[in-house]
Scaffold this motif. Structure first.
Motif, PDB file in Angstrom:
ATOM      1  N   TRP A  62      51.025 -44.580  34.307  1.00  0.00           N
ATOM      2  CA  TRP A  62      51.114 -43.639  33.197  1.00  0.00           C
ATOM      3  C   TRP A  62      52.174 -44.113  32.212  1.00  0.00           C
ATOM      4  O   TRP A  62      53.287 -44.471  32.601  1.00  0.00           O
ATOM      5  CB  TRP A  62      51.468 -42.249  33.698  1.00  0.00           C
ATOM      6  CG  TRP A  62      50.402 -41.646  34.581  1.00  0.00           C
ATOM      7  CD1 TRP A  62      49.178 -42.167  34.872  1.00  0.00           C
ATOM      8  CD2 TRP A  62      50.496 -40.408  35.290  1.00  0.00           C
ATOM      9  NE1 TRP A  62      48.494 -41.341  35.716  1.00  0.00           N
ATOM     10  CE2 TRP A  62      49.279 -40.242  35.992  1.00  0.00           C
ATOM     11  CE3 TRP A  62      51.474 -39.431  35.409  1.00  0.00           C
ATOM     12  CZ2 TRP A  62      49.025 -39.140  36.799  1.00  0.00           C
ATOM     13  CZ3 TRP A  62      51.221 -38.323  36.206  1.00  0.00           C
ATOM     14  CH2 TRP A  62      50.005 -38.180  36.888  1.00  0.00           C
ATOM     15  N   THR A  63      51.814 -44.080  30.936  1.00  0.00           N
ATOM     16  CA  THR A  63      52.700 -44.599  29.894  1.00  0.00           C
ATOM     17  C   THR A  63      53.166 -43.487  28.965  1.00  0.00           C
ATOM     18  O   THR A  63      52.359 -42.690  28.483  1.00  0.00           O
ATOM     19  CB  THR A  63      51.976 -45.680  29.070  1.00  0.00           C
ATOM     20  OG1 THR A  63      51.544 -46.731  29.943  1.00  0.00           O
ATOM     21  CG2 THR A  63      52.897 -46.259  28.013  1.00  0.00           C
ATOM     22  N   VAL A  64      54.461 -43.457  28.725  1.00  0.00           N
ATOM     23  CA  VAL A  64      55.050 -42.508  27.780  1.00  0.00           C
ATOM     24  C   VAL A  64      55.316 -43.262  26.472  1.00  0.00           C
ATOM     25  O   VAL A  64      56.010 -44.279  26.480  1.00  0.00           O
ATOM     26  CB  VAL A  64      56.366 -41.917  28.327  1.00  0.00           C
ATOM     27  CG1 VAL A  64      56.969 -40.937  27.324  1.00  0.00           C
ATOM     28  CG2 VAL A  64      56.123 -41.223  29.659  1.00  0.00           C
ATOM     29  N   PRO A  65      54.761 -42.791  25.355  1.00  0.00           N
ATOM     30  CA  PRO A  65      54.894 -43.551  24.100  1.00  0.00           C
ATOM     31  C   PRO A  65      56.217 -43.314  23.378  1.00  0.00           C
ATOM     32  O   PRO A  65      56.719 -42.192  23.334  1.00  0.00           O
ATOM     33  CB  PRO A  65      53.734 -43.020  23.260  1.00  0.00           C
ATOM     34  CG  PRO A  65      53.575 -41.602  23.711  1.00  0.00           C
ATOM     35  CD  PRO A  65      53.878 -41.613  25.196  1.00  0.00           C
ATOM     36  N   LEU A  66      56.776 -44.389  22.835  1.00  0.00           N
ATOM     37  CA  LEU A  66      57.863 -44.264  21.885  1.00  0.00           C
ATOM     38  C   LEU A  66      57.264 -43.916  20.529  1.00  0.00           C
ATOM     39  O   LEU A  66      56.041 -43.999  20.346  1.00  0.00           O
ATOM     40  CB  LEU A  66      58.659 -45.564  21.777  1.00  0.00           C
ATOM     41  CG  LEU A  66      59.795 -45.754  22.799  1.00  0.00           C
ATOM     42  CD1 LEU A  66      59.216 -46.072  24.171  1.00  0.00           C
ATOM     43  CD2 LEU A  66      60.737 -46.870  22.361  1.00  0.00           C
ATOM     44  N   THR A  67      58.097 -43.533  19.589  1.00  0.00           N
ATOM     45  CA  THR A  67      57.644 -43.265  18.224  1.00  0.00           C
ATOM     46  C   THR A  67      58.013 -44.440  17.337  1.00  0.00           C
ATOM     47  O   THR A  67      59.145 -44.931  17.383  1.00  0.00           O
ATOM     48  CB  THR A  67      58.282 -41.978  17.668  1.00  0.00           C
ATOM     49  OG1 THR A  67      57.891 -40.869  18.492  1.00  0.00           O
ATOM     50  CG2 THR A  67      57.837 -41.716  16.241  1.00  0.00           C
ATOM     51  N   VAL A  68      57.049 -44.911  16.558  1.00  0.00           N
ATOM     52  CA  VAL A  68      57.266 -46.010  15.617  1.00  0.00           C
ATOM     53  C   VAL A  68      57.141 -45.461  14.208  1.00  0.00           C
ATOM     54  O   VAL A  68      56.159 -44.778  13.885  1.00  0.00           O
ATOM     55  CB  VAL A  68      56.231 -47.135  15.829  1.00  0.00           C
ATOM     56  CG1 VAL A  68      56.492 -48.284  14.840  1.00  0.00           C
ATOM     57  CG2 VAL A  68      56.279 -47.650  17.257  1.00  0.00           C
TER      58      VAL A  68
END
Length: 199
Positions: A62-68
């Motif tokens: 499971w991947t938690v996204p950073l904000t770009v």
């Protein structure tokens, strides 16, 4: 800037292909992503690990996204902004993009879901030297003290973190418990290095 973006995409693509080859070899005689024993541990990482979607899906990472952010435009990494689109925007932008660590709530959501599945969690993230991502994961884990969550600072970025998550996920698929996975990842921390070519 355009030339730098093209080179960055080529390096990232090469690493992705190497990862797919490694995963295929590691899976050996069992089918890729097959659960050999009941999975007791959920592996969580963040989008900077650069794990290809097909690999993450097969290994249930499971991947938690950073904000770009590009100026006033903000996107969730990988979910709203793909890697190819990122490099296209970077080549066209007059300024370099900025990133922000995931909100604590995003980690809490993933951890709570794992708890509902009856799993403990090993959460492996981008180095604390580069981002507040790991700190956010730790803060979320402290809100669920009975859940059995271990947050690991990979001390790496990109595939350095990704390979650790892959190793952990393969062990989880084979039925390893949380402490076995944590011990293995901590041992590998001393062996993993990444090399960066600056243009």
């Amino acid at each position: 800037l355009r030339q730098r973006a093209r080179r960055g995409h080529a390096v990232r693509t090469g690493a992705r292909d190497l990862l797919r080859a490694r995963c295929g070899w590691r899976c050996g005689l069992r089918r890729f992503g097959e659960v050999v024993e009941e999975q007791r541990v959920q592996i969580v990482t963040d989008s900077t690990a650069d794990i290809p979607e097909d690999v993450a899906s097969a290994l249930d990472i499971w991947t938690v996204p950073l904000t770009v952010s590009f100026g006033q435009e903000a996107y969730f990494d990988r979910t709203e902004l793909s890697a190819p689109r990122f490099y296209e925007k970077m080549a066209a932008s007059k300024e370099l993009p900025k990133t922000a660590a995931p909100a604590l709530g995003l980690f809490h959501e993933r951890y709570a879901k794992a708890i509902d599945l009856g799993r403990e969690v090993v959460s492996i993230h981008l180095s604390q030297r580069f981002s507040g991502t790991c700190a956010a994961a730790i803060a979320a884990a402290t809100q669920l003290p009975e859940a059995g969550i271990t947050v690991i600072d990979s001390r790496q970025a990109s595939m350095g973190c990704g390979f650790l998550a892959i190793e952990a996920a393969e062990m989880a698929k084979e039925g390893a418990d949380r402490q076995q996975i944590v011990d293995r990842v901590n041992a590998l921390l001393q062996q993993v290095s990444i090399y960066v070519l600056l243009d």
